[in-house]
Design a protein around this motif. Structure first.
Motif, short mmCIF file in Angstrom:
data_model
loop_
_atom_site.label_atom_id
_atom_site.label_comp_id
_atom_site.label_asym_id
_atom_site.label_seq_id
_atom_site.Cartn_x
_atom_site.Cartn_y
_atom_site.Cartn_z
N SER A 33 0.87 -1.18 0.00
CA SER A 33 0.00 0.00 0.00
C SER A 33 0.91 1.23 0.00
O SER A 33 2.14 1.09 0.01
CB SER A 33 -0.93 0.02 1.23
OG SER A 33 -0.19 0.37 2.38
N PHE A 34 0.34 2.42 0.04
CA PHE A 34 1.15 3.64 0.02
C PHE A 34 2.15 3.67 1.18
O PHE A 34 3.24 4.22 1.04
CB PHE A 34 0.27 4.89 0.08
CG PHE A 34 -0.43 5.19 -1.21
CD1 PHE A 34 0.29 5.55 -2.34
CD2 PHE A 34 -1.81 5.09 -1.31
CE1 PHE A 34 -0.34 5.82 -3.54
CE2 PHE A 34 -2.46 5.36 -2.50
CZ PHE A 34 -1.72 5.73 -3.62
N PHE A 35 1.79 3.07 2.30
CA PHE A 35 2.68 3.16 3.45
C PHE A 35 3.03 1.80 4.06
O PHE A 35 3.56 1.73 5.16
CB PHE A 35 2.07 4.10 4.51
CG PHE A 35 1.89 5.49 3.97
CD1 PHE A 35 2.98 6.35 3.85
CD2 PHE A 35 0.65 5.94 3.55
CE1 PHE A 35 2.84 7.62 3.32
CE2 PHE A 35 0.50 7.23 3.02
CZ PHE A 35 1.60 8.07 2.91
N GLU A 36 2.74 0.74 3.33
CA GLU A 36 3.17 -0.60 3.76
C GLU A 36 4.14 -1.16 2.72
O GLU A 36 3.74 -1.55 1.63
CB GLU A 36 1.96 -1.53 3.89
CG GLU A 36 1.06 -1.23 5.05
CD GLU A 36 -0.16 -2.15 5.05
OE1 GLU A 36 0.00 -3.34 5.44
OE2 GLU A 36 -1.24 -1.71 4.64
N MET A 37 5.41 -1.13 3.06
CA MET A 37 6.46 -1.59 2.14
C MET A 37 7.50 -2.37 2.93
O MET A 37 7.80 -2.04 4.08
CB MET A 37 7.17 -0.40 1.47
CG MET A 37 6.26 0.60 0.81
SD MET A 37 7.20 1.99 0.10
CE MET A 37 5.86 3.11 -0.35
N LYS A 38 8.05 -3.39 2.31
CA LYS A 38 9.14 -4.12 2.99
C LYS A 38 10.23 -4.48 1.99
O LYS A 38 9.96 -4.88 0.85
CB LYS A 38 8.62 -5.36 3.71
CG LYS A 38 7.98 -6.41 2.82
CD LYS A 38 7.51 -7.60 3.66
CE LYS A 38 6.79 -8.63 2.78
NZ LYS A 38 6.27 -9.76 3.54
N ILE A 39 11.47 -4.30 2.43
CA ILE A 39 12.62 -4.64 1.59
C ILE A 39 12.78 -6.15 1.59
O ILE A 39 12.91 -6.77 2.65
CB ILE A 39 13.91 -3.96 2.12
CG1 ILE A 39 13.76 -2.44 2.09
CG2 ILE A 39 15.13 -4.39 1.31
CD1 ILE A 39 14.85 -1.70 2.86
N ALA A 75 12.02 17.02 -6.45
CA ALA A 75 11.07 17.29 -5.37
C ALA A 75 9.67 16.78 -5.65
O ALA A 75 8.89 16.56 -4.72
CB ALA A 75 11.04 18.78 -5.07
N ALA A 76 9.32 16.58 -6.92
CA ALA A 76 7.96 16.11 -7.25
C ALA A 76 7.67 14.78 -6.57
O ALA A 76 6.57 14.54 -6.06
CB ALA A 76 7.79 15.99 -8.76
N MET A 77 8.68 13.89 -6.53
CA MET A 77 8.47 12.58 -5.91
C MET A 77 8.28 12.71 -4.39
O MET A 77 7.58 11.91 -3.77
CB MET A 77 9.63 11.64 -6.23
CG MET A 77 10.94 11.99 -5.58
SD MET A 77 12.26 10.86 -6.07
CE MET A 77 13.49 11.20 -4.80
N ILE A 78 8.90 13.73 -3.79
CA ILE A 78 8.71 13.99 -2.37
C ILE A 78 7.30 14.54 -2.15
O ILE A 78 6.61 14.21 -1.18
CB ILE A 78 9.77 14.98 -1.84
CG1 ILE A 78 11.20 14.46 -2.13
CG2 ILE A 78 9.58 15.27 -0.36
CD1 ILE A 78 11.51 13.09 -1.56
N GLY A 79 6.85 15.38 -3.11
CA GLY A 79 5.52 15.97 -3.02
C GLY A 79 4.40 14.95 -3.09
O GLY A 79 3.38 15.09 -2.39
N ILE A 80 4.55 13.92 -3.92
CA ILE A 80 3.47 12.93 -4.04
C ILE A 80 3.35 12.12 -2.75
O ILE A 80 2.24 11.77 -2.33
CB ILE A 80 3.66 12.00 -5.28
CG1 ILE A 80 2.37 11.21 -5.58
CG2 ILE A 80 4.83 11.06 -5.12
CD1 ILE A 80 1.23 12.04 -6.06
N HIS A 83 -0.12 12.11 -0.26
CA HIS A 83 -0.79 10.91 0.28
C HIS A 83 -0.66 10.83 1.79
O HIS A 83 -1.56 10.30 2.47
CB HIS A 83 -0.25 9.65 -0.40
CG HIS A 83 -0.78 9.46 -1.78
ND1 HIS A 83 -2.07 9.03 -2.03
CD2 HIS A 83 -0.22 9.68 -3.00
CE1 HIS A 83 -2.28 8.98 -3.33
NE2 HIS A 83 -1.18 9.36 -3.95
N SER A 84 0.42 11.38 2.34
CA SER A 84 0.59 11.42 3.80
C SER A 84 -0.46 12.33 4.42
O SER A 84 -1.07 11.99 5.45
CB SER A 84 1.99 11.94 4.17
OG SER A 84 3.00 11.07 3.70
#
Length: 340
Positions: free
Chosen positions: A153-159, A311-316, A320-321
């Motif tokens: 999901s937008f905030f569920e990620m695992k390496i 910075a666009a990638m930080i903005g997206i 969502h945050s």
């Protein structure tokens, strides 16, 4: 939070590029990057010089980003900035500016993990580019990172895999240095490789368990190969540059693809997204497109301007945050290394 007309100002200062972007929801209105050419003469980024240049660049870059977007600072809904990972001095410049402006305007502050920015850049609303659906596999390939991440999901990620030594971008740049090419050498290897035979000089791929990577052995192998060849023929590099570059690039791409194929097999996920500066490499982009047809994958390759630090990638991520009320306090600290 209602997603109607959220204006995000994003600041990225993790390395040697000062960038500011303005997003209206998930659409980029401006994405301004000030590059620091001074590092080229040193063959790599000098941290002290980078932080000084950020101090000079940040106010004009933010000013230009707001003007290009056609808004004023009073229209902003939130400010997102890169918390880390990166060069500490550089991060502090962006973080301090973001905190000060958020306090002055009394709007939310959002600290962003740089690597999550590379992954979620795929969710910028860009004409002609489709967005992945969850879950998908993201491969972040840059000068400092090589990772395979399962994104649920937008905030569920695992390496699920990462380099044990050099990053893939380092492998390209250090190989270029061995060949006497100027910094940054990765794009030059890509350029010369287009005219070369990728199977001219076979290099051995490292044996690394699981989904992890290793590139330091390949770099050493290339060094010894070049040293041996130039002893017998001092003009070896000059006469075979395209073939050497093509062979190096072919080997690196094979290493990446072997691990991606294994990750797909282990997870059953066939959606693949790449991010990071090395995803601008034409050989990697073409190989992924071929894999889409060959293996039935769905591949997502970002627009060139969203591959390198921006910075666009930080903005997206900030957008969502804010939708999920994931904001930061002004006592949040910049970190050279940060948990994913």
């Amino acid at each position: 939070m209602n997603s109607k007309n959220i204006y995000t100002l994003a600041i990225e200062s993790s390395c040697d590029d000062t960038s500011a972007a303005v997003l209206l929801n998930d659409k980029v209105l401006s994405n301004v990057v000030a590059r620091q050419e001074i590092h080229e003469q040193y063959g790599g980024v000098v941290p002290e010089l980078a932080s000084r240049a950020h101090q000079q660049n940040i106010v004009p870059v933010v000013d230009v980003a707001l003007k290009k977007a056609g808004i004023t600072k009073n229209d902003l809904s939130c400010i997102a900035f890169t918390q880390g990972p990166g060069l500490m001095g550089s991060l502090l410049v962006g973080g301090s500016f973001a905190k000060s402006l958020s306090m002055a305007l009394d709007i939310p502050l959002i600290a962003v993990n740089h690597m999550k920015g590379h992954i979620l850049a795929h969710f910028i609303d860009e004409e002609g580019y489709s967005k992945p659906t969850f879950p998908f596999l993201a491969m972040t390939i840059s000068g400092g990172h090589t990772q395979i991440i399962q994104v649920d999901s937008f905030f569920e990620m695992k390496i699920i895999g990462e380099t044990t030594d050099d990053a893939v971008g380092e492998a390209f740049d250090k190989s270029a240095k061995i060949l006497g090419l100027p910094y940054p050498g990765g794009p030059l290897i890509d350029k010369y490789a287009k005219d070369g035979n990728p199977k001219a000089f076979p290099f051995t791929k490292p044996k690394v368990d699981g989904l992890n990577f290793s590139f330091s052995g390949l770099k050493t192998q290339i060094l010894y190969f070049i040293q041996k060849q130039t002893q017998t023929n001092p003009n070896f590099i000059e006469e075979n540059l395209a073939d050497i570059c093509a062979s190096i690039q072919h080997t690196i791409i094979n290493i990446l693809m072997d691990k991606l194929k294994l990750a797909v097999k282990e997870t059953g996920i066939k959606q693949i997204a790449i991010g990071g500066g090395v995803s601008a490499n034409s050989g990697i982009r073409n190989t992924l497109k071929e894999a889409e047809k060959k293996y039935g994958w769905q591949t997502y390759i970002p627009k060139f301007e969203y591959t390198t630090d921006n910075a666009a990638m930080i903005g997206i991520v900030g957008y969502h945050s804010l939708l999920e009320n994931k904001t930061s306090n002004t006592d949040v600290v910049s970190k050279a290394r940060i948990e994913f």
